[in-house]
Design a protein around this motif. Structure first.
Motif, short mmCIF file in Angstrom:
data_model
loop_
_atom_site.label_atom_id
_atom_site.label_comp_id
_atom_site.label_asym_id
_atom_site.label_seq_id
_atom_site.Cartn_x
_atom_site.Cartn_y
_atom_site.Cartn_z
N ARG A 1 0.85 -1.19 0.00
CA ARG A 1 0.00 0.00 0.00
C ARG A 1 0.89 1.24 0.00
N ILE A 2 0.67 2.13 -0.96
CA ILE A 2 1.48 3.34 -1.09
C ILE A 2 1.02 4.35 -0.05
N LEU A 3 1.97 4.84 0.76
CA LEU A 3 1.67 5.82 1.81
C LEU A 3 1.91 7.25 1.35
N SER A 4 3.01 7.48 0.66
CA SER A 4 3.36 8.84 0.21
C SER A 4 4.34 8.73 -0.94
N ALA A 5 4.60 9.86 -1.57
CA ALA A 5 5.56 9.93 -2.67
C ALA A 5 6.35 11.22 -2.54
N THR A 6 7.62 11.15 -2.87
CA THR A 6 8.52 12.30 -2.80
C THR A 6 9.26 12.43 -4.12
N VAL A 7 9.21 13.60 -4.71
CA VAL A 7 9.99 13.88 -5.92
C VAL A 7 11.20 14.70 -5.51
N ARG A 8 12.34 14.37 -6.10
CA ARG A 8 13.59 15.03 -5.71
C ARG A 8 14.52 15.10 -6.92
N HIS A 9 15.23 16.21 -7.00
CA HIS A 9 16.24 16.38 -8.05
C HIS A 9 17.60 16.08 -7.45
N GLU A 10 18.23 15.04 -7.95
CA GLU A 10 19.48 14.57 -7.37
C GLU A 10 20.37 14.00 -8.46
N ARG A 11 21.64 14.42 -8.45
CA ARG A 11 22.63 13.93 -9.41
C ARG A 11 22.18 14.14 -10.85
N GLY A 12 21.58 15.29 -11.10
CA GLY A 12 21.21 15.65 -12.45
C GLY A 12 19.96 15.00 -12.99
N LYS B 1 27.18 24.79 -19.76
CA LYS B 1 27.35 23.54 -20.47
C LYS B 1 28.57 22.77 -19.96
N ALA B 2 29.67 23.48 -19.74
CA ALA B 2 30.87 22.82 -19.22
C ALA B 2 30.67 22.33 -17.79
N ASN B 3 29.96 23.10 -16.98
CA ASN B 3 29.70 22.68 -15.60
C ASN B 3 28.80 21.45 -15.57
N ALA B 4 27.83 21.38 -16.48
CA ALA B 4 26.98 20.19 -16.54
C ALA B 4 27.79 18.96 -16.93
N ALA B 5 28.75 19.13 -17.82
CA ALA B 5 29.61 18.00 -18.21
C ALA B 5 30.48 17.54 -17.04
N ARG B 6 30.97 18.47 -16.25
CA ARG B 6 31.77 18.10 -15.08
C ARG B 6 30.91 17.39 -14.04
N ASN B 7 29.70 17.89 -13.81
CA ASN B 7 28.82 17.24 -12.84
C ASN B 7 28.45 15.82 -13.27
N LYS B 8 28.37 15.62 -14.58
CA LYS B 8 28.03 14.29 -15.08
C LYS B 8 29.10 13.27 -14.71
N VAL B 9 30.35 13.69 -14.71
CA VAL B 9 31.44 12.80 -14.31
C VAL B 9 31.33 12.47 -12.83
N HIS B 10 31.03 13.48 -12.00
CA HIS B 10 30.85 13.24 -10.56
C HIS B 10 29.69 12.30 -10.31
N HIS B 11 28.58 12.51 -11.00
CA HIS B 11 27.40 11.69 -10.79
C HIS B 11 27.64 10.24 -11.19
N ARG B 12 28.39 10.03 -12.26
CA ARG B 12 28.68 8.66 -12.68
C ARG B 12 29.53 7.93 -11.63
N ALA B 13 30.52 8.61 -11.08
CA ALA B 13 31.34 7.98 -10.04
C ALA B 13 30.50 7.65 -8.81
N ALA B 14 29.61 8.55 -8.43
CA ALA B 14 28.75 8.29 -7.27
C ALA B 14 27.80 7.13 -7.52
N ASN B 15 27.25 7.04 -8.73
CA ASN B 15 26.34 5.95 -9.05
C ASN B 15 27.07 4.60 -9.07
#
Length: 484
Positions: A189-200, A286-300
């Motif tokens: 039974r679903i109680l609640s839902a949370t939407v979140r922006h995380e790691r792009g 655009k360059a900052n998004a590319a750098r964050n993508k590398v960080h996010h991949r390592a975290a994943n």
């Protein structure tokens, strides 16, 4: 779809799915998260305004009985005050109707919890470091999040969409079959839902009351000791004497070359400047998004590897023994901080904790922080007073055992499970003799410090001034272990 019948054996579990919203849906998601942040800031300002008013009235000599009343911060009180102010407050007039009421309720609930934590911490009713009063959330730094507890919250029958209040139907990046089959069978039974922006990415987390039967482990009568490290992520030794080594994948180090290259690209672009109000250029974003993508991949990659490791351990052994590491203190070592953070020692212990309790109903033992797992001989139980970190081979002065340092620590941790159950075991015996007790040893060796003397004192008996002498005292004996 069967009707949900609550019964014993149900636990609250989260199911998280990545979302693929279109442009209009992403604007709606950001609007809801911004509304939650605005409601939080309004609640913080509304409550603290009475604090500053009372402080000003004290300086004017106003009697306490005649001062402004304290404004309550309970959730019903905040909701009542917010509903009365949202129609006239210029911060909400004209746009508050665009979002669901759950967005504003999320911010008010977070503010109420923040004030409760501050009050409990100030009164000594909350463990941990002392907390300060709630502060305003910055639009630039605050994590975008919004929680839904009422309204239409469901997982669609096609297995690729979810429906949330005011946001409508959102496509998921991955199938929702794991949750959908349980809901259709009437075991969730679903109680609640949370939407979140995380790691792009945008994620939807469903808090679900689900029936979960404990899974039987492969070796229920076997205990395993896990010694975490940097060179090798984990050395596991079970009670039968078998030793396994898990290499450290070093996800951050492998991505370090790409991160440096991406950071150089970002530094060459025109970035934001808060002092002058300069906005970043499109090329910088655009360059900052590319750098964050590398960080996010390592975290994943790190999260995936840790989940696979802890799942395999908890599914095999009936007892898991780990150390109570001072991770926060270890991160202060500038030579090892990056590798320790990349290994994720704290996350390993957290996952082992809930997976042993909720999935398999097995036992997890946390050895005391001062338990000398590396200094204790796994053969005879003798304890060394000193064992520097650079010495990677343990050589026992009593029985002559020569063994790898990490293997020796893992064997001692595995033996600690038997000591907890029966009161015996070489490694768990707290009365084992210590080979030597030189000056400056740790708590386990209970070293005694003596007064220091000058060269003149050695010759004529004179000692240092009283305030420079080190008094003789024994350090307290540490606890052996803690059961979780």
């Amino acid at each position: 779809m069967k009707k949900f019948q609550p019964q014993s054996g149900f636990v609250v579990q989260a199911f998280r799915f990545a979302l693929d919203p279109n442009a209009s849906q992403e604007r709606a998601l950001r609007s809801h998260c911004g509304a939650a942040r605005a409601a939080y800031n309004w609640a913080v300002g509304w409550v603290t305004a009475s604090w500053w008013q009372r402080k000003a009235e004290e300086t004017y000599g106003v009697a306490e009985a005649e001062q402004t009343q304290w404004r309550p911060w309970s959730l019903p009180s905040l909701r009542k005050a917010f509903n009365a102010a949202k129609h006239t407050d210029p911060r909400f007039a004209g746009w508050w109707e665009e979002n669901s009421k759950e967005a504003y309720s999320t911010g008010l609930a977070n503010a109420s919890a923040a004030f409760d934590n501050y009050a409990k911490s100030k009164n000594g009713k909350r463990k941990g470091a002392r907390m300060g009063p709630p502060r305003f959330k910055s639009k630039r730094k605050a994590r975008m999040s919004c929680r839904f507890t009422t309204g239409t919250i469901r997982v669609d029958a096609d297995g690729r969409h979810v429906t949330l209040p005011r946001l409508g139907t959102l496509r998921t990046h991955e199938p929702t079959d794991k949750l959908l089959t349980r809901v259709q069978a009437g075991t969730a039974r679903i109680l609640s839902a949370t939407v979140r922006h995380e790691r792009g990415r945008w994620f939807a987390s469903f808090q679900v009351e689900v029936k979960r039967d404990h899974e039987r482990v492969t070796r229920p009568d076997t205990a395993v000791g896990i010694d975490l490290g940097v060179k090798t992520l984990a050395v596991m030794a079970d009670s039968t004497g078998e030793i396994r080594t898990v290499p450290n994948p070093c996800h951050y180090d492998q991505a370090l070359k790409q991160m440096r290259r991406a950071s150089r690209t970002v530094s060459r672009r025109q970035g934001p400047d808060r002092r002058t109000g300069r906005k970043p250029s499109k090329r910088w974003e655009k360059a900052n998004a590319a750098r964050n993508k590398v960080h996010h991949r390592a975290a994943n990659l790190r999260a995936d590897a840790l989940h696979k490791l802890t799942t395999a351990v908890t599914a095999e052994y009936g007892t898991v023994v780990v150390e109570d590491l001072n991770v926060a203190g270890m991160l202060k070592n500038r030579r090892l901080a990056r590798r320790i953070a990349d290994a994720g020692f704290g996350e390993i212990r957290r996952q082992l904790d809930y997976k042993t309790r909720q999935r398999h109903a097995t036992r997890m033992i946390v050895a005391d922080r001062w338990y000398p797992s590396s200094k204790t001989c796994s053969g005879c139980g003798a304890v060394k007073a000193k064992l520097p970190l650079h010495i990677r081979t343990y050589e026992c002065d009593a029985c002559g055992l020569v063994i790898d340092r990490d293997d020796n620590a893992a064997l001692n941790l595995a033996a600690l499970a038997a000591a907890c159950t029966t009161g015996t075991g070489v490694a768990g015996d707290q009365d084992t003799p210590v080979v030597s007790k030189p000056r400056g040893a740790d708590r386990k060796t209970r070293a005694t410090r003596t007064r220091r003397k000058t060269s003149a004192g050695r010759a004529g008996g004179a000692t240092l001034p009283h305030h420079r002498q080190t008094e003789t005292r024994d350090r307290p004996q540490a606890k052996a272990l803690t059961l979780w």
